[in-house]
Design an enzyme around this catalytic site. Structure first.
Site, mmCIF file in Angstrom:
data_model
loop_
_atom_site.group_PDB
_atom_site.id
_atom_site.type_symbol
_atom_site.label_atom_id
_atom_site.label_comp_id
_atom_site.label_asym_id
_atom_site.label_seq_id
_atom_site.Cartn_x
_atom_site.Cartn_y
_atom_site.Cartn_z
ATOM 1 N N ASP A 146 1.123 -1.687 0.330
ATOM 2 C CA ASP A 146 -0.057 0.033 0.001
ATOM 3 C C ASP A 146 1.331 1.378 0.133
ATOM 4 O OD1 ASP A 146 -2.601 1.114 0.189
ATOM 5 O OD2 ASP A 146 -2.180 1.907 2.418
ATOM 6 N N GLU B 77 1.006 -0.263 -4.995
ATOM 7 C CA GLU B 77 0.114 0.574 -5.133
ATOM 8 C C GLU B 77 0.791 2.073 -5.367
ATOM 9 O OE1 GLU B 77 -3.733 3.697 -3.854
ATOM 10 O OE2 GLU B 77 -1.577 2.593 -2.380
#
Length: 561
Positions: free
Chosen positions: A298, A341
């Protein structure tokens, strides 16, 4: 996670500078073998809490409770045991999935913070507000349940990927401060706080000794006494006021004060260790102990590249160690895998691929026109060319395309047949967001945090079986054919739109939107007299005059028989 956190920040004014049976047959080879994960990732992303409740006894761990309203940001009950139930039913295998990405299962903040514009109680059901990286969150399950989940997935040839965060831990919520005796609450605050006056009961101006009882200034940036203020760059900012880990610093640190006192932590002091060293060790211990195959990373652009290199190297070592100790449980000898990401990254080879990443999330596909054959062919050709060029000389380069996301929006629910076809025939890796294959409806949301609506509970009681059957057929076909992910793309015809993909000995032809009696040119793919199978309808046909004639049932998926 980026968009959700930015929406959440609207309300976080704190000074943290603040059950259906499968309708398709299991994967069966039609003269070809399944492709490997490395060449053809088919990743299913499940928000574990919203997927399936396998153990209701853990639903209200740490005193977590439903809010009695729309349940936007509460824990809904899904857990690791639920994922195992669906594995044993063959749910993922019937979709052709070869990896399951789950939300971070390690312990999250125990209570809630204000969500949206003070509209709902926002718990860390999504795994992005970490408290203790070394123990499982009790809402997710037990170590035995995690081990059973991983082992069951591996027995089916399915890898397990953890969503992980190295950019930030979670906020300090009132419940956690109370339970762990972090002395920054006003007297009576724990007994009296409500959704509307939440921040008024936290003493953000408490002295440095009081705030040192939390993560401490050596570990994170935050607008608190004794902490370094956040910077303005991607690497030093506080995303949505979350405390920012100092992963870039060379200074050795000790354990945070609250972890020294936390009874159930597995964290121990490491000699001469930096913040990065601790996080890498904590995260890769899950790999070493359970055989986790990879991470979805993330907020990757908010952490320096050296940390990702360190995480990848440690992940490789940890997975190799686990496989050496558990040869009967491993799928193969493939190295540790990482996908990042990096919003709004598309199909391009950047420095991330030289610093630990095998793949990045592709934010491009969701916004494309997927029901126009001309536009779709241009997209397919563009993706295939870029992936081939970027992967030359054996360099790591792939993308993970998706339709729906927990951070953006759900794809239109009435277009999941057409869009699902486009996704599952796309070059590169693909990600199925839980419920796209069953037309899971949007859930409740708030005006301040609309992305919460993308995270509704899985619609096991009312799946769209037509959509599910379609996705199963496409997914199983894709699982058998690395050519779809890695092959040279070539348009074959317009009426119906058809294309081929060829990768080594693997050759496929697809007509994504074909219906009725069709003739498809296949001369450069299959020889006259060869029998080919349409994996969508299950019928076979002979190649005659460079053409295949058959009755299409919505899509044609040709493979050698």
């Amino acid at each position: 996670m980026t968009r959700t956190l930015l929406a959440t920040s609207l309300s976080l004014i704190c000074l943290f500078s603040q059950a259906t049976e499968s309708v398709a047959t299991p994967i069966a080879a039609a003269g070809v073998s399944k492709s490997s994960f490395a060449t053809n990732p088919i990743v299913y992303f499940a928000i574990t809490d919203r997927f399936y409740n396998g153990n209701p006894a853990n639903d209200q761990s740490y005193g977590r409770k439903p809010d009695g309203a729309k349940e936007i940001g509460t824990f809904h009950g899904g857990d690791l045991a639920g994922l195992t139930v669906k594995l044993k039913e063959g749910y993922f295998r019937n979709l052709g999935v070869n990896a399951i990405w789950i939300t971070a299962p390690y312990e999250q903040i125990r209570g809630w913070v204000q969500g949206g514009k003070e509209e709902f109680k926002h718990y860390a059901y999504h795994g992005y507000f970490a408290l203790d990286y070394t123990v499982l969150d009790k809402n997710m399950g037990t170590p035995d349940e995690l081990r059973e989940f991983v082992d069951t997935a591996h027995a089916q040839g399915i890898r397990v990927l953890f969503d992980i965060v190295m950019n930030h831990p979670g906020y300090l919520d009132i419940e956690t401060a109370h339970q762990l005796n972090i002395p920054v609450l006003w007297k009576g605050g724990y007994e009296q706080y409500t959704l509307k006056d939440y921040h008024g009961w936290i003493d953000y101006n408490a002295d440095r000794k009081q705030w040192a009882e939390w993560w401490g200034g050596d570990w994170v940036r935050a607008g608190l006494n004794g902490y370094t203020a956040a910077g303005s760059s991607d690497l030093t900012m506080q995303l949505a006021y979350l405390p920012d880990f100092k992963t870039e610093q060379a200074k050795a640190v000790g354990l945070p004060a609250f972890l020294k006192k936390k009874a159930d932590t597995r964290a121990v002091a490491l000699p001469n260790a930096t913040v990065r060293d601790y996080l890498v060790t904590w995260l890769t211990n899950w790999v070493r102990d359970y055989g986790v195959d990879g991470f979805r990373v993330d907020t990757a652009k908010h952490v320096e590249m050296a940390s990702w290199q360190a995480l990848k190297q440690a992940g490789n070592a940890a997975l190799a160690e686990w496989k050496a100790k558990n040869p009967q449980k491993k799928i193969d000898d493939a190295p540790f895998w990482m996908v990042g990401e990096v919003f709004p990254h598309a199909v391009e080879r950047t420095a991330y691929f030289d610093n630990g990443f095998d793949s990045l999330i592709n934010f491009d596909l969701q916004d494309r026109k997927l029901d126009d054959p001309l536009e779709l062919d241009r997209l397919y050709g563009d993706y295939a060319r870029k992936l081939a060029a970027g992967s030359s000389e054996g360099k790591a380069f792939d993308v993970l395309s998706y339709l729906s996301s927990h951070d953006t929006r759900l794809y239109k629910r009435d277009q999941l047949i057409t869009a699902g076809t486009a996704l599952l025939l796309a070059p590169g890796g693909v990600q199925i967001f839980y419920g796209d294959e069953t037309a899971r409806p949007d859930g409740p949301a708030s005006s301040g945090d609309p992305q919460q609506s993308t995270r509704s509970s899985m619609n096991w009681a009312s799946p769209n079986t037509t959509v599910l059957a379609h996705w199963q057929k496409l997914g199983q076909f894709r699982a058998r054919h690395p050519a779809l992910a890695r092959g040279v793309h070539r348009k074959l015809g317009d009426e119906p739109y058809a294309f081929s993909r060829i990768h080594g000995d693997d050759r496929v032809v697809a007509a994504p939107f074909a219906k009725g009696e069709v003739s498809i040119p296949v001369a450069h793919v299959y020889k006259d007299g060869q029998i080919v199978r349409d994996a969508y309808s299950g019928t076979s046909a002979k190649v005659e005059g460079g053409m295949v004639k058959l009755l299409a049932q919505g899509s044609v998926l040709l493979e050698a028989q």
